[in-house]
Design a protein around this motif. Structure first.
Motif, short mmCIF file in Angstrom:
data_model
loop_
_atom_site.label_atom_id
_atom_site.label_comp_id
_atom_site.label_asym_id
_atom_site.label_seq_id
_atom_site.Cartn_x
_atom_site.Cartn_y
_atom_site.Cartn_z
N LEU A 188 0.83 -1.21 0.00
CA LEU A 188 0.00 0.00 0.00
C LEU A 188 0.86 1.26 0.00
CD1 LEU A 188 -2.73 -0.90 2.66
CD2 LEU A 188 -2.86 -1.15 0.17
N THR A 189 0.38 2.28 -0.72
CA THR A 189 0.98 3.61 -0.70
C THR A 189 -0.11 4.63 -0.41
OG1 THR A 189 2.66 2.98 -2.33
CG2 THR A 189 2.26 5.34 -2.03
N LEU A 190 0.10 5.45 0.61
CA LEU A 190 -0.89 6.47 0.95
C LEU A 190 -1.04 7.47 -0.18
CD1 LEU A 190 -2.73 7.75 3.18
CD2 LEU A 190 -0.73 9.10 3.85
N VAL A 191 -2.27 7.68 -0.60
CA VAL A 191 -2.58 8.67 -1.64
C VAL A 191 -3.10 9.96 -1.02
CG1 VAL A 191 -4.03 9.17 -3.65
CG2 VAL A 191 -3.11 6.86 -3.33
N ASP A 192 -3.94 9.83 0.01
CA ASP A 192 -4.58 11.03 0.55
C ASP A 192 -5.09 10.77 1.95
OD1 ASP A 192 -5.59 13.67 0.48
OD2 ASP A 192 -7.58 12.95 -0.09
N GLU A 193 -4.96 11.76 2.82
CA GLU A 193 -5.59 11.78 4.13
C GLU A 193 -6.45 13.03 4.18
OE1 GLU A 193 -4.39 11.42 8.87
OE2 GLU A 193 -3.03 12.47 7.50
N ASP A 194 -7.76 12.84 4.15
CA ASP A 194 -8.72 13.94 4.03
C ASP A 194 -9.43 14.11 5.37
OD1 ASP A 194 -10.51 15.85 3.24
OD2 ASP A 194 -11.58 14.59 1.79
N PHE A 195 -9.14 15.20 6.07
CA PHE A 195 -9.78 15.47 7.36
C PHE A 195 -11.16 16.08 7.14
CE2 PHE A 195 -5.17 16.15 8.51
CZ PHE A 195 -5.03 14.95 9.19
N LEU A 196 -12.18 15.46 7.71
CA LEU A 196 -13.53 16.01 7.54
C LEU A 196 -13.70 17.31 8.32
CD1 LEU A 196 -15.96 12.98 7.42
CD2 LEU A 196 -14.41 13.90 5.68
N THR A 197 -12.85 17.55 9.31
CA THR A 197 -12.93 18.83 10.03
C THR A 197 -12.66 20.01 9.09
OG1 THR A 197 -10.59 18.66 10.65
CG2 THR A 197 -12.23 17.84 12.24
N ARG A 198 -11.92 19.75 7.99
CA ARG A 198 -11.55 20.81 7.07
C ARG A 198 -12.40 20.81 5.80
NH1 ARG A 198 -4.91 20.04 7.74
NH2 ARG A 198 -4.90 20.37 10.00
N ALA A 199 -13.41 19.97 5.75
CA ALA A 199 -14.26 19.90 4.57
C ALA A 199 -15.11 21.16 4.44
CB ALA A 199 -15.17 18.67 4.64
N PRO A 200 -15.27 21.70 3.23
CA PRO A 200 -16.09 22.90 3.07
C PRO A 200 -17.55 22.69 3.48
CG PRO A 200 -15.47 21.96 0.93
CD PRO A 200 -14.66 21.26 1.96
N GLU A 201 -18.01 21.44 3.43
CA GLU A 201 -19.40 21.16 3.78
C GLU A 201 -19.71 21.46 5.25
OE1 GLU A 201 -18.32 18.32 0.39
OE2 GLU A 201 -17.37 19.10 2.21
N VAL A 202 -18.68 21.52 6.09
CA VAL A 202 -18.89 21.80 7.51
C VAL A 202 -19.53 23.18 7.70
CG1 VAL A 202 -17.70 22.17 9.72
CG2 VAL A 202 -17.06 20.26 8.26
N ALA A 203 -19.39 24.06 6.72
CA ALA A 203 -20.01 25.39 6.80
C ALA A 203 -21.53 25.30 6.91
CB ALA A 203 -19.63 26.22 5.58
N ASP A 204 -22.10 24.18 6.49
CA ASP A 204 -23.56 24.01 6.56
C ASP A 204 -24.01 23.28 7.82
OD1 ASP A 204 -24.10 25.24 4.09
OD2 ASP A 204 -23.61 23.40 3.00
N TRP A 205 -23.08 22.91 8.70
CA TRP A 205 -23.45 22.25 9.94
C TRP A 205 -23.98 23.27 10.93
CZ3 TRP A 205 -19.22 18.07 11.40
CH2 TRP A 205 -19.11 17.16 10.33
N PRO A 206 -24.85 22.85 11.83
CA PRO A 206 -25.40 23.80 12.81
C PRO A 206 -24.39 24.11 13.92
CG PRO A 206 -26.20 21.59 13.26
CD PRO A 206 -25.40 21.49 11.99
#
Length: 272
Positions: free
Chosen positions: A226-244
């Motif tokens: 295995l080779t790591l391609v991406d680590e995507d933190f959901l804390t930094r996702a733009p969609e969080v702007a729509d969370w309450p």
């Protein structure tokens, strides 16, 4: 007339599928859903179960829906680049991922879970996937799956429920079987996996969580190529702007720290 609801005869581990199913159903009823999976809501409505006993809070609803959205995106991206790919959805439960992703006709899609879970899927889902009922920690279940095509392997919410080093062994079996492909999963740190057993939802089912891993490059040492391609933190996702609020503010505050972000949901992709 309302059709009769189905009572599921599943053990405690198999019942964990209800957690993700109900979280996605709740998300679909939000003013601004993250996933918008109305099919999951329809399935949940047909099941004779008191979902209130799962005690799913808003944070789990939003996080589950967003991680599924990110994993769906990974599947769509891979299958667009490999129109002859094989897709394995490990621990699929009653999730209608194939319906959400709408793969091209050249894609062979395999939904994999325990036999009792797989036996339920035709009752609730009509997608023409290949159904594989198996204990994925046992040997031999990959034998009937094509091995000469690129593979997209998805594991959502799976790792904490596998005992010991079972996921290490599983990844080696998968990469030995397929020549090339990707694995996409939502990662858990050791602390997050340990803390899960104290979450009200997991406690309600009596499940003990297994180990996770902190360093996203640790799977590169498992001998699976295995080779790591991406680590995507959901804390930094733009969609969080729509969370309450206050969930949005708390999540955004965690985004400033890589260590804290890893304690929340993160999407990991590996190439082999």
């Amino acid at each position: 007339m309302t059709p009769p609801r189905t009572r599921l005869d599943l053990n405690q581990l198999e019942q964990t599928l209800l957690i993700t199913l109900w979280a996605k159903a709740l998300d679909s009823r939000l003013p601004i859903p993250m996933l918008g999976d109305t099919r999951s809501a329809e399935i949940a409505d047909r099941i004779d179960y008191d979902f209130a006993t799962l005690k799913i809070k808003d944070s789990l609803t939003y996080e589950t829906a967003l991680r599924s959205r990110k994993l769906d995106d990974a599947v769509r991206m891979f299958t667009a680049a490999h129109p002859d790919a094989v897709v394995l959805d490990l621990g699929c439960g009653l999730d209608p991922r194939m319906h959400r992703c709408q793969p091209a006709s050249g894609i062979d899609w395999y939904d994999v879970d325990f036999p009792d879970v797989i036996a339920l899927r035709p009752e609730f889902l009509s997608e023409p996937s290949h159904l594989v009922g198996a204990d994925i920690t046992a040997a031999g279940w990959l034998a009937g799956i094509p091995r000469d095509r690129p593979a997209m392997i998805v594991a959502e919410g799976l790792i904490p429920f596998l005992p010991g080093t079972a996921f290490h062994v599983l990844t080696r079996a998968l990469t030995d079987h397929f020549g090339t492909g990707e694995i996409a999963l939502n990662g858990y740190t050791r602390f997050a996996a340990w803390a899960m057993k104290y979450h009200p939802t997991i406690k309600a089912l009596g499940i003990t969580a297994a180990a996770g891993f902190d360093d996203p490059r640790e799977p590169e040492t498992w001998g699976a190529g295995l080779t790591l391609v991406d680590e995507d933190f959901l804390t930094r996702a733009p969609e969080v702007a729509d969370w309450p609020q206050p969930l949005r503010g708390l999540t955004r505050s965690m985004a400033h720290s890589r260590a804290l972000s890893r304690q929340g949901a993160r999407i990991l992709r590996y190439r082999f």
